[in-house]
Design a protein around this motif. Structure first.
Motif, PDB file in Angstrom:
ATOM      1  N   TYR A  19       0.852  -1.176   0.000  1.00  0.00           N
ATOM      2  CA  TYR A  19       0.000   0.000   0.000  1.00  0.00           C
ATOM      3  C   TYR A  19       0.888   1.226   0.000  1.00  0.00           C
ATOM      4  N   PRO A  20       0.500   2.288  -0.694  1.00  0.00           N
ATOM      5  CA  PRO A  20      -0.681   2.442  -1.534  1.00  0.00           C
ATOM      6  C   PRO A  20      -0.527   1.704  -2.865  1.00  0.00           C
ATOM      7  N   PRO A  21      -1.605   1.188  -3.427  1.00  0.00           N
ATOM      8  CA  PRO A  21      -1.515   0.474  -4.700  1.00  0.00           C
ATOM      9  C   PRO A  21      -0.969   1.384  -5.794  1.00  0.00           C
ATOM     10  N   GLY A  22       0.004   0.874  -6.529  1.00  0.00           N
ATOM     11  CA  GLY A  22       0.543   1.632  -7.645  1.00  0.00           C
ATOM     12  C   GLY A  22       1.478   2.754  -7.265  1.00  0.00           C
ATOM     13  N   VAL A  23       1.781   2.920  -5.983  1.00  0.00           N
ATOM     14  CA  VAL A  23       2.688   3.982  -5.530  1.00  0.00           C
ATOM     15  C   VAL A  23       3.947   3.347  -4.962  1.00  0.00           C
ATOM     16  N   ASP A  24       5.081   3.753  -5.465  1.00  0.00           N
ATOM     17  CA  ASP A  24       6.371   3.242  -4.988  1.00  0.00           C
ATOM     18  C   ASP A  24       6.916   4.221  -3.952  1.00  0.00           C
ATOM     19  N   VAL A  25       6.565   3.978  -2.688  1.00  0.00           N
ATOM     20  CA  VAL A  25       6.948   4.937  -1.654  1.00  0.00           C
ATOM     21  C   VAL A  25       8.457   4.986  -1.453  1.00  0.00           C
ATOM     22  N   ALA A  26       9.160   3.884  -1.718  1.00  0.00           N
ATOM     23  CA  ALA A  26      10.618   3.888  -1.564  1.00  0.00           C
ATOM     24  C   ALA A  26      11.250   4.832  -2.579  1.00  0.00           C
ATOM     25  N   THR A  27      10.800   4.755  -3.834  1.00  0.00           N
ATOM     26  CA  THR A  27      11.324   5.662  -4.862  1.00  0.00           C
ATOM     27  C   THR A  27      10.948   7.100  -4.554  1.00  0.00           C
ATOM     28  N   ASN A  28       9.716   7.307  -4.093  1.00  0.00           N
ATOM     29  CA  ASN A  28       9.289   8.664  -3.736  1.00  0.00           C
ATOM     30  C   ASN A  28      10.144   9.237  -2.616  1.00  0.00           C
ATOM     31  N   LEU A  29      10.434   8.416  -1.620  1.00  0.00           N
ATOM     32  CA  LEU A  29      11.251   8.879  -0.500  1.00  0.00           C
ATOM     33  C   LEU A  29      12.654   9.251  -0.962  1.00  0.00           C
ATOM     34  N   LEU A  30      13.199   8.471  -1.851  1.00  0.00           N
ATOM     35  CA  LEU A  30      14.526   8.759  -2.396  1.00  0.00           C
ATOM     36  C   LEU A  30      14.535  10.094  -3.144  1.00  0.00           C
ATOM     37  N   GLU A  31      13.471  10.348  -3.913  1.00  0.00           N
ATOM     38  CA  GLU A  31      13.385  11.598  -4.666  1.00  0.00           C
ATOM     39  C   GLU A  31      13.205  12.797  -3.730  1.00  0.00           C
ATOM     40  N   ILE A  32      12.394  12.637  -2.683  1.00  0.00           N
ATOM     41  CA  ILE A  32      12.240  13.720  -1.699  1.00  0.00           C
ATOM     42  C   ILE A  32      13.578  14.025  -1.044  1.00  0.00           C
ATOM     43  N   ARG A  33      14.303  12.968  -0.695  1.00  0.00           N
ATOM     44  CA  ARG A  33      15.611  13.152  -0.069  1.00  0.00           C
ATOM     45  C   ARG A  33      16.562  13.897  -1.005  1.00  0.00           C
ATOM     46  N   ARG A  34      16.527  13.543  -2.293  1.00  0.00           N
ATOM     47  CA  ARG A  34      17.388  14.235  -3.266  1.00  0.00           C
ATOM     48  C   ARG A  34      17.041  15.717  -3.337  1.00  0.00           C
ATOM     49  N   ARG A  35      15.748  16.010  -3.418  1.00  0.00           N
ATOM     50  CA  ARG A  35      15.307  17.407  -3.518  1.00  0.00           C
ATOM     51  C   ARG A  35      15.627  18.185  -2.247  1.00  0.00           C
ATOM     52  N   LEU A  36      15.468  17.531  -1.106  1.00  0.00           N
ATOM     53  CA  LEU A  36      15.740  18.199   0.157  1.00  0.00           C
ATOM     54  C   LEU A  36      17.227  18.501   0.303  1.00  0.00           C
ATOM     55  N   ASN A  37      18.058  17.533  -0.058  1.00  0.00           N
ATOM     56  CA  ASN A  37      19.502  17.756  -0.008  1.00  0.00           C
ATOM     57  C   ASN A  37      19.918  18.889  -0.931  1.00  0.00           C
ATOM     58  N   ALA A  38      19.326  18.936  -2.143  1.00  0.00           N
ATOM     59  CA  ALA A  38      19.670  19.983  -3.102  1.00  0.00           C
ATOM     60  C   ALA A  38      19.276  21.355  -2.566  1.00  0.00           C
ATOM     61  N   ALA A  39      18.100  21.439  -1.928  1.00  0.00           N
ATOM     62  CA  ALA A  39      17.672  22.717  -1.347  1.00  0.00           C
ATOM     63  C   ALA A  39      18.621  23.149  -0.231  1.00  0.00           C
ATOM     64  N   CYS A  40      19.054  22.197   0.590  1.00  0.00           N
ATOM     65  CA  CYS A  40      20.016  22.521   1.651  1.00  0.00           C
ATOM     66  C   CYS A  40      21.344  22.992   1.057  1.00  0.00           C
ATOM     67  N   ASP A  41      21.782  22.345  -0.007  1.00  0.00           N
ATOM     68  CA  ASP A  41      23.021  22.762  -0.658  1.00  0.00           C
ATOM     69  C   ASP A  41      22.918  24.203  -1.148  1.00  0.00           C
ATOM     70  N   ARG A  42      21.794  24.530  -1.774  1.00  0.00           N
ATOM     71  CA  ARG A  42      21.620  25.897  -2.291  1.00  0.00           C
ATOM     72  C   ARG A  42      21.648  26.925  -1.168  1.00  0.00           C
ATOM     73  N   ALA A  43      21.123  26.527  -0.004  1.00  0.00           N
ATOM     74  CA  ALA A  43      21.043  27.457   1.125  1.00  0.00           C
ATOM     75  C   ALA A  43      22.268  27.392   2.031  1.00  0.00           C
ATOM     76  N   GLY A  44      23.214  26.503   1.718  1.00  0.00           N
ATOM     77  CA  GLY A  44      24.386  26.344   2.579  1.00  0.00           C
ATOM     78  C   GLY A  44      24.036  25.770   3.935  1.00  0.00           C
ATOM     79  N   ARG A  45      23.037  24.872   3.972  1.00  0.00           N
ATOM     80  CA  ARG A  45      22.586  24.290   5.228  1.00  0.00           C
ATOM     81  C   ARG A  45      22.956  22.816   5.296  1.00  0.00           C
ATOM     82  N   ASP A  46      23.067  22.323   6.520  1.00  0.00           N
ATOM     83  CA  ASP A  46      23.284  20.908   6.762  1.00  0.00           C
ATOM     84  C   ASP A  46      21.928  20.209   6.729  1.00  0.00           C
ATOM     85  N   PRO A  47      21.749  19.206   5.871  1.00  0.00           N
ATOM     86  CA  PRO A  47      20.449  18.512   5.835  1.00  0.00           C
ATOM     87  C   PRO A  47      20.039  17.907   7.169  1.00  0.00           C
TER      88      PRO A  47
END
Length: 257
Positions: A19-47
């Motif tokens: 669950y959820p059907p048709g949703v790959d939460v592991a891949t979604n979590l990885l993508e959120i982590r990538r985006r969050l890290n990139a935002a921290c990099d732009r702001a000079g912050r520690d994730p």
């Protein structure tokens, strides 16, 4: 690396999430982590300074377990009735925050169910929580919800009101004020709401100066705007649809007991 509650998803989960059907939460979590890290990099912050909350409102316990299996520990719920039924069916080591509007007549349940109440939006509600926490001999961690944009459809203190009420709020001995929470207006282009997040950060600093103690938590940013929020100083993002997929269609509303 991010905090312990936003781990690297395992590359090959031992079993697929049912669950959820048709949703790959592991891949979604990885993508959120990538985006969050990139935002921290732009702001000079520690994730490590940005905590991740999975917003599980309207999703069933199976969805919570699928995400918890990936190492996520912090979950957000909006309605007392739903949380009261759901939390006992989920792993016992999870942490739960209330992020939705709280009516004063639900304050007793909120004190029992949640580690933190992020949606304290009035002095009256805070006083009721103080009374319920006193009766339960508990200390309750809270955030003050601020309606920075002044939207009539949203709850929250106005910036002026939260500063005016802060001394009275601080005298409530059973409540620990940890910071502020805000929800920006929806905008197709998240850049348009950057001033809202910036003002919330400035307001947290003003509150800290008034209290003479730092407010360490700034809960702001959701699926569509969390990167801008992180760039403006958010210490906690609340992610629902980017992780779980779109929310299920709501069932007909029933009156809460």
């Amino acid at each position: 690396s991010l905090r312990h509650n936003l781990p690297h998803p395992p590359p090959c989960p031992s079993r697929p999430s049912s669950y959820p059907p048709g949703v790959d939460v592991a891949t979604n979590l990885l993508e959120i982590r990538r985006r969050l890290n990139a935002a921290c990099d732009r702001a000079g912050r520690d994730p490590a300074g940005v905590e991740f909350m999975a917003v599980s409102k309207t999703h069933p316990p199976e969805a919570v377990r699928a995400v918890a299996d990936l190492g996520v520990r912090l979950f957000g719920e909006s309605r007392i009735q739903e949380a009261r039924l759901k939390i006992p069916q989920c792993p016992g080591h999870l942490r739960w925050h209330l992020i939705g509007h709280l009516q004063t007549n639900k304050a007793r349940d909120a004190v029992q169910l949640f580690e933190m109440i992020q949606s304290v939006d009035s002095l009256r509600l805070a006083e009721e929580l103080q009374k319920r926490a006193e009766a339960a001999a508990r200390t309750v961690r809270i955030l003050l919800e601020v309606n920075v944009a002044g939207e009539s459809t949203k709850f929250g203190f106005s910036p002026a009101q939260v500063l005016a009420d802060l001394p009275a709020l601080n005298r409530l001995s059973r409540l620990e004020i940890h910071g502020l929470m805000c929800m920006a207006p929806y905008a197709v282009d998240p850049e348009r709401v950057r001033p809202v997040f910036r003002r919330c950060r400035e307001l947290a600093r003003e509150c800290s100066d008034l209290l003479g103690a730092p407010l360490t938590t700034l809960s702001m940013g959701m699926s569509h705007d969390f990167e801008v929020a992180v760039e403006e100083g958010s210490t906690m993002v609340r992610i629902g649809s980017a992780l779980f997929g779109e929310r299920p269609a709501p069932e007909p509303a029933a009156a809460e007991p």
